[in-house]
Motif scaffolding. Structure first.
Motif, PDB file in Angstrom:
ATOM      1  N   GLU A 167      66.996  51.622  39.551  1.00 49.36           N
ATOM      2  CA  GLU A 167      67.853  51.556  40.737  1.00 49.36           C
ATOM      3  C   GLU A 167      69.159  52.295  40.502  1.00 49.36           C
ATOM      4  N   ALA A 168      69.692  52.177  39.286  1.00 49.21           N
ATOM      5  CA  ALA A 168      70.926  52.897  38.953  1.00 49.21           C
ATOM      6  C   ALA A 168      70.707  54.404  39.060  1.00 49.21           C
ATOM      7  N   LYS A 169      69.616  54.889  38.457  1.00 51.27           N
ATOM      8  CA  LYS A 169      69.356  56.331  38.448  1.00 51.27           C
ATOM      9  C   LYS A 169      69.112  56.861  39.860  1.00 51.27           C
ATOM     10  N   ALA A 170      68.417  56.096  40.683  1.00 51.54           N
ATOM     11  CA  ALA A 170      68.135  56.555  42.047  1.00 51.54           C
ATOM     12  C   ALA A 170      69.428  56.764  42.829  1.00 51.54           C
ATOM     13  N   LEU A 171      70.352  55.825  42.721  1.00 51.40           N
ATOM     14  CA  LEU A 171      71.614  55.947  43.452  1.00 51.40           C
ATOM     15  C   LEU A 171      72.479  57.058  42.861  1.00 51.40           C
ATOM     16  N   GLN A 172      72.515  57.167  41.558  1.00 53.20           N
ATOM     17  CA  GLN A 172      73.322  58.204  40.917  1.00 53.20           C
ATOM     18  C   GLN A 172      72.804  59.598  41.262  1.00 53.20           C
ATOM     19  N   ARG A 173      71.478  59.760  41.241  1.00 53.53           N
ATOM     20  CA  ARG A 173      70.903  61.068  41.582  1.00 53.53           C
ATOM     21  C   ARG A 173      71.161  61.432  43.042  1.00 53.53           C
ATOM     22  N   LYS A 174      71.268  60.432  43.884  1.00 54.80           N
ATOM     23  CA  LYS A 174      71.560  60.671  45.300  1.00 54.80           C
ATOM     24  C   LYS A 174      73.013  61.103  45.508  1.00 54.80           C
ATOM     25  N   MET A 175      73.945  60.465  44.780  1.00 56.29           N
ATOM     26  CA  MET A 175      75.363  60.651  45.065  1.00 56.29           C
ATOM     27  C   MET A 175      76.034  61.746  44.237  1.00 56.29           C
ATOM     28  N   MET A 176      75.472  62.089  43.069  1.00 54.09           N
ATOM     29  CA  MET A 176      76.118  63.129  42.260  1.00 54.09           C
ATOM     30  C   MET A 176      76.221  64.473  42.987  1.00 54.09           C
ATOM     31  N   PRO A 177      75.164  64.945  43.653  1.00 49.58           N
ATOM     32  CA  PRO A 177      75.298  66.224  44.366  1.00 49.58           C
ATOM     33  C   PRO A 177      76.312  66.148  45.511  1.00 49.58           C
ATOM     34  N   VAL A 178      76.404  64.991  46.140  1.00 52.30           N
ATOM     35  CA  VAL A 178      77.384  64.817  47.225  1.00 52.30           C
ATOM     36  C   VAL A 178      78.798  64.938  46.658  1.00 52.30           C
ATOM     37  N   ALA A 179      79.048  64.263  45.536  1.00 55.12           N
ATOM     38  CA  ALA A 179      80.374  64.313  44.916  1.00 55.12           C
ATOM     39  C   ALA A 179      80.733  65.731  44.496  1.00 55.12           C
ATOM     40  N   ARG A 180      79.785  66.444  43.905  1.00 53.63           N
ATOM     41  CA  ARG A 180      80.058  67.828  43.487  1.00 53.63           C
ATOM     42  C   ARG A 180      80.375  68.707  44.693  1.00 53.63           C
ATOM     43  N   ARG A 181      79.635  68.526  45.768  1.00 52.19           N
ATOM     44  CA  ARG A 181      79.830  69.352  46.960  1.00 52.19           C
ATOM     45  C   ARG A 181      81.167  69.057  47.643  1.00 52.19           C
ATOM     46  N   VAL A 182      81.506  67.781  47.731  1.00 49.36           N
ATOM     47  CA  VAL A 182      82.693  67.377  48.477  1.00 49.36           C
ATOM     48  C   VAL A 182      83.966  67.459  47.636  1.00 49.36           C
ATOM     49  N   LEU A 183      83.878  67.037  46.397  1.00 52.26           N
ATOM     50  CA  LEU A 183      85.071  66.937  45.553  1.00 52.26           C
ATOM     51  C   LEU A 183      85.235  68.101  44.587  1.00 52.26           C
ATOM     52  N   GLY A 184      84.128  68.740  44.220  1.00 55.89           N
ATOM     53  CA  GLY A 184      84.171  69.803  43.227  1.00 55.89           C
ATOM     54  C   GLY A 184      83.699  69.306  41.869  1.00 55.89           C
ATOM     55  N   GLU A 185      83.168  70.210  41.076  1.00 59.92           N
ATOM     56  CA  GLU A 185      82.571  69.880  39.778  1.00 59.92           C
ATOM     57  C   GLU A 185      83.544  69.167  38.838  1.00 59.92           C
TER      58      GLU A 185
END
Length: 217
Positions: A167-185
């Motif tokens: 469950e942790a990995k599923a949520l992290q994999r979902k949100m990491m690309p969003v964070a990179r796109r919105v906030l920057g690497e």
């Protein structure tokens, strides 16, 4: 320190200064007037108690009384008095609900309470509350808002504490690309999401060799 903060806040109220000035003066309850860094440990705890004693006699809905309660919880946490902190956090959530505070404010204090549960090792309760907080921010602000991303990070990390790695990995994999796109690497929160994802992979006993390679890249 406490007397200086008390005088500054009183002056801002007496002179009906604007909210920006009032907020800056309130910060003297928890930050150094010289270096502007937050106080820590027993100093933060002592100032939290002093702040609460200063404003506890005001009406329940008064802004300074409510802010003092929050600051007391912060101070108790800073001094590792987490059982006392829990009592304060629970009362604050209940009181703000009763007063009909906006959803955003309720989500913040619920998040604070969940963090207290985590510090006390009460991981199931923390996880349930963090689910509410994440769902609330997602509904209120959408998945690209900073508060939603922060809540997702905390919620995912709570699964790791419960050893619910999938469950942790599923949520992290979902949100990491969003964070990179919105906030920057290189943004701090984007980096925290990646760090916690690596930690999840490292702690998962069923992780494959490919997972472990991913965790260190």
């Amino acid at each position: 320190l406490a007397e200086q903060a008390k005088i500054l806040v009183a002056e801002s109220e007496e002179n009906n200064l604007d909210s920006k000035v009032k907020d800056a003066r309130w910060k003297r309850w928890y930050t150094c007037g010289l270096c502007e860094q937050r106080h820590h440990g027993v100093v933060a705890c002592a100032l939290g108690w002093a702040c609460w004693k200063t404003y506890v006699g005001r009406p329940e809905a008064n802004w300074a009384r409510l802010s003092a309660m929050t600051l007391l919880g912060v101070g108790l946490s800073a001094a590792d008095h987490h059982e006392d902190e829990l009592s304060v956090r629970e009362v604050e959530v209940s009181m703000r609900r009763r007063l009909g505070h906006p959803e955003a404010k309720l989500l913040v204090v619920q998040g604070n309470l969940a963090n207290t549960y985590t510090r006390l090792g009460r991981y199931e309760e923390a996880n349930r509350l963090l689910r509410e907080v994440y769902s609330g921010w997602l509904r209120f602000k959408g998945e690209e808002h900073y508060d939603t991303l922060l809540a997702a990070n905390n919620y995912a990390h709570s699964f790791v504490s419960l050893r619910r790695f999938e469950e942790a990995k599923a949520l992290q994999r979902k949100m990491m690309p969003v964070a990179r796109r919105v906030l920057g690497e290189s943004h701090e929160l984007a980096l925290h999401l990646r760090w916690n994802y690596a930690l999840t992979l490292h702690k998962d006993p069923s992780a494959t060799l490919a997972d472990l390679r991913e965790a260190v890249t």
